[in-house]
Design an enzyme around this catalytic site. Structure first.
Site, PDB file in Angstrom:
ATOM      1  N   HIS A  53       1.773   8.937  28.756  1.00 18.21           N
ATOM      2  CA  HIS A  53       1.195   9.565  29.912  1.00 18.21           C
ATOM      3  C   HIS A  53       1.278   8.232  31.020  1.00 18.21           C
ATOM      4  O   HIS A  53       1.731   7.485  30.776  1.00 18.21           O
ATOM      5  CB  HIS A  53      -0.318   9.865  29.835  1.00 18.21           C
ATOM      6  CG  HIS A  53      -1.314   8.893  29.517  1.00 18.21           C
ATOM      7  ND1 HIS A  53      -1.040   8.197  28.185  1.00 18.21           N
ATOM      8  CD2 HIS A  53      -2.124   8.221  30.003  1.00 18.21           C
ATOM      9  CE1 HIS A  53      -2.187   7.128  28.069  1.00 18.21           C
ATOM     10  NE2 HIS A  53      -2.792   7.112  29.291  1.00 18.21           N
ATOM     11  N   HIS A  55      -0.619   6.463  32.688  1.00 15.53           N
ATOM     12  CA  HIS A  55      -1.835   5.462  33.389  1.00 15.53           C
ATOM     13  C   HIS A  55      -0.877   3.946  33.137  1.00 15.53           C
ATOM     14  O   HIS A  55      -0.084   3.866  32.192  1.00 15.53           O
ATOM     15  CB  HIS A  55      -2.849   5.431  32.215  1.00 15.53           C
ATOM     16  CG  HIS A  55      -3.916   6.464  32.601  1.00 15.53           C
ATOM     17  ND1 HIS A  55      -4.877   6.969  31.952  1.00 15.53           N
ATOM     18  CD2 HIS A  55      -3.987   7.271  33.831  1.00 15.53           C
ATOM     19  CE1 HIS A  55      -5.597   7.857  32.384  1.00 15.53           C
ATOM     20  NE2 HIS A  55      -4.851   7.996  33.610  1.00 15.53           N
ATOM     21  N   ASP A  57      -1.717   0.968  32.298  1.00 16.65           N
ATOM     22  CA  ASP A  57      -1.792   0.460  31.169  1.00 16.65           C
ATOM     23  C   ASP A  57      -0.794   0.744  29.854  1.00 16.65           C
ATOM     24  O   ASP A  57      -0.682   0.123  28.987  1.00 16.65           O
ATOM     25  CB  ASP A  57      -3.204   0.039  30.718  1.00 16.65           C
ATOM     26  CG  ASP A  57      -3.740   1.198  30.146  1.00 16.65           C
ATOM     27  OD1 ASP A  57      -3.614   2.378  30.999  1.00 16.65           O
ATOM     28  OD2 ASP A  57      -4.660   1.462  29.000  1.00 16.65           O
ATOM     29  N   HIS A  58      -0.302   1.973  30.327  1.00 11.98           N
ATOM     30  CA  HIS A  58       0.933   2.432  29.334  1.00 11.98           C
ATOM     31  C   HIS A  58       2.320   2.348  29.999  1.00 11.98           C
ATOM     32  O   HIS A  58       3.170   2.287  28.905  1.00 11.98           O
ATOM     33  CB  HIS A  58       0.520   3.780  28.932  1.00 11.98           C
ATOM     34  CG  HIS A  58      -0.764   3.997  28.097  1.00 11.98           C
ATOM     35  ND1 HIS A  58      -0.919   4.410  26.956  1.00 11.98           N
ATOM     36  CD2 HIS A  58      -2.043   3.853  28.412  1.00 11.98           C
ATOM     37  CE1 HIS A  58      -2.105   4.354  26.478  1.00 11.98           C
ATOM     38  NE2 HIS A  58      -2.678   3.953  27.526  1.00 11.98           N
ATOM     39  N   HIS A 111      -6.922  14.019  28.348  1.00 10.13           N
ATOM     40  CA  HIS A 111      -7.346  12.815  28.916  1.00 10.13           C
ATOM     41  C   HIS A 111      -6.475  12.605  30.454  1.00 10.13           C
ATOM     42  O   HIS A 111      -6.951  12.527  31.351  1.00 10.13           O
ATOM     43  CB  HIS A 111      -6.610  11.562  28.023  1.00 10.13           C
ATOM     44  CG  HIS A 111      -6.578  10.032  28.440  1.00 10.13           C
ATOM     45  ND1 HIS A 111      -7.893   9.587  28.705  1.00 10.13           N
ATOM     46  CD2 HIS A 111      -5.595   9.408  28.806  1.00 10.13           C
ATOM     47  CE1 HIS A 111      -7.804   8.379  29.199  1.00 10.13           C
ATOM     48  NE2 HIS A 111      -6.315   8.299  29.301  1.00 10.13           N
ATOM     49  N   ASP A 128      -3.783   8.000  24.332  1.00  5.49           N
ATOM     50  CA  ASP A 128      -5.181   7.913  24.936  1.00  5.49           C
ATOM     51  C   ASP A 128      -5.996   9.464  24.279  1.00  5.49           C
ATOM     52  O   ASP A 128      -7.080   9.394  24.799  1.00  5.49           O
ATOM     53  CB  ASP A 128      -5.585   7.685  26.142  1.00  5.49           C
ATOM     54  CG  ASP A 128      -5.333   6.074  26.216  1.00  5.49           C
ATOM     55  OD1 ASP A 128      -4.758   5.142  25.396  1.00  5.49           O
ATOM     56  OD2 ASP A 128      -5.449   5.729  27.439  1.00  5.49           O
ATOM     57  N   HIS A 166      -5.547   1.749  21.864  1.00  4.67           N
ATOM     58  CA  HIS A 166      -6.749   0.865  22.285  1.00  4.67           C
ATOM     59  C   HIS A 166      -7.472   0.474  20.981  1.00  4.67           C
ATOM     60  O   HIS A 166      -7.631   0.955  20.075  1.00  4.67           O
ATOM     61  CB  HIS A 166      -7.582   1.480  23.216  1.00  4.67           C
ATOM     62  CG  HIS A 166      -6.942   1.551  24.554  1.00  4.67           C
ATOM     63  ND1 HIS A 166      -7.181   0.520  25.378  1.00  4.67           N
ATOM     64  CD2 HIS A 166      -6.311   2.606  25.054  1.00  4.67           C
ATOM     65  CE1 HIS A 166      -6.431   1.077  26.684  1.00  4.67           C
ATOM     66  NE2 HIS A 166      -5.940   2.344  26.553  1.00  4.67           N
TER      67      HIS A 166
END
Length: 255
Positions: A53, A55, A57-58, A111, A128, A166
């Site tokens: 996805h 985001h 942080d990915h 998410h 996530d 995570h």
């Protein structure tokens, strides 16, 4: 296959998987430097990037990895994800040549609206959507969508490795014990995670059988979760309403 969860940012894991020849793919590289260090330490060569996805942080490390390696970038259709070389959607199959591996692509909204997961070779790269003893927040989806996504995971073989993104397990366990305190498997997992973290080791991957037995978000049909929902005034709740109540409670849980 050889695999390692590469710690990144504050609490992310970037999954790095390689064959005996050192050909490797990476899942959700939120930053490049830890990936480069892990590759160099093992003498592995990066050949592909799989993204779940949009985001940051990915995907934050994709630019540097694409610049420095000749790699495919496999991702869902989402304009917020740059550098894609292959767009995949629900029901597609991702086939890698080196390492030789095949993954089923699953659309798992909840998410985010375009979130996907990759399942195969004994792995579930779920981003996530599913965490160990938890699930992702609903930023762009509905409780019904997220529950349907989790239901799809629950049908996989029990030994499937749940490779989430995570290190949230200890906090998730504290919440889970507040709603399902008599769950013996959950208490066993709590002890195990406490030991792993005290040793400085990751709490993941877990196995799907563990999650189905101890993760409240996969147990909305259990008597224990139904009793908890009743204690919250949800006497005649549907399974989606029970899931929604769990997610709301987790969003505000502070213990």
């Amino acid at each position: 296959m050889h695999w390692v969860p590469v710690a990144a940012l504050s609490d992310n894991y970037i999954w790095l998987v390689a064959d005996d020849a050192g050909n490797a793919f990476v899942v959700d590289p939120g930053e490049a430097a830890p990936v480069e260090a892990a590759l160099a330490a093992r003498g592995w060569r990066l050949t592909a990037i799989l993204l779940t996805h949009h985001h940051n942080d990915h995907i934050g490390g994709v630019f540097d990895l694409v610049r420095d390696h000749d790699v495919e970038v496999i991702a869902p259709l989402d304009t917020r994800i740059p550098y894609k070389t292959q767009i995949v959607d629900d029901g597609d199959t991702v086939t890698l040549d080196a390492p030789k591996a095949s993954f089923k692509v699953m659309a798992v909204p909840g998410h985010t609206s375009t979130h996907i997961a990759y399942a195969g070779e004994g792995f579930l790269f779920c981003g996530d959507t599913l965490f160990s003893i938890g699930c992702g927040r609903l930023f762009e989806g509905t409780p019904g969508q997220m529950l349907a996504s989790l239901d799809r995971f629950a049908s996989f073989p029990p030994e499937t490795l749940v490779c989430c993104a995570h290190e949230y397990t200890a906090a998730n366990i504290r919440f889970a014990l507040s709603v399902d305190p008599d769950n013996g498997e959950l208490r066993r997992r709590s002890d195990e995670v406490a030991r792993l973290r005290a040793e400085g080791r990751p709490s993941v991957p877990s196995r799907l059988a563990e999650e189905c037995a101890s993760n409240p978000f996969l147990r909305v049909d259990s008597e224990a979760i139904a009793r908890w929902a009743q204690s919250q005034g949800q006497d005649h709740a549907t399974r989606t309403e029970r899931f929604a109540a769990l997610r709301r409670a987790k969003d505000t849980f502070t213990a």
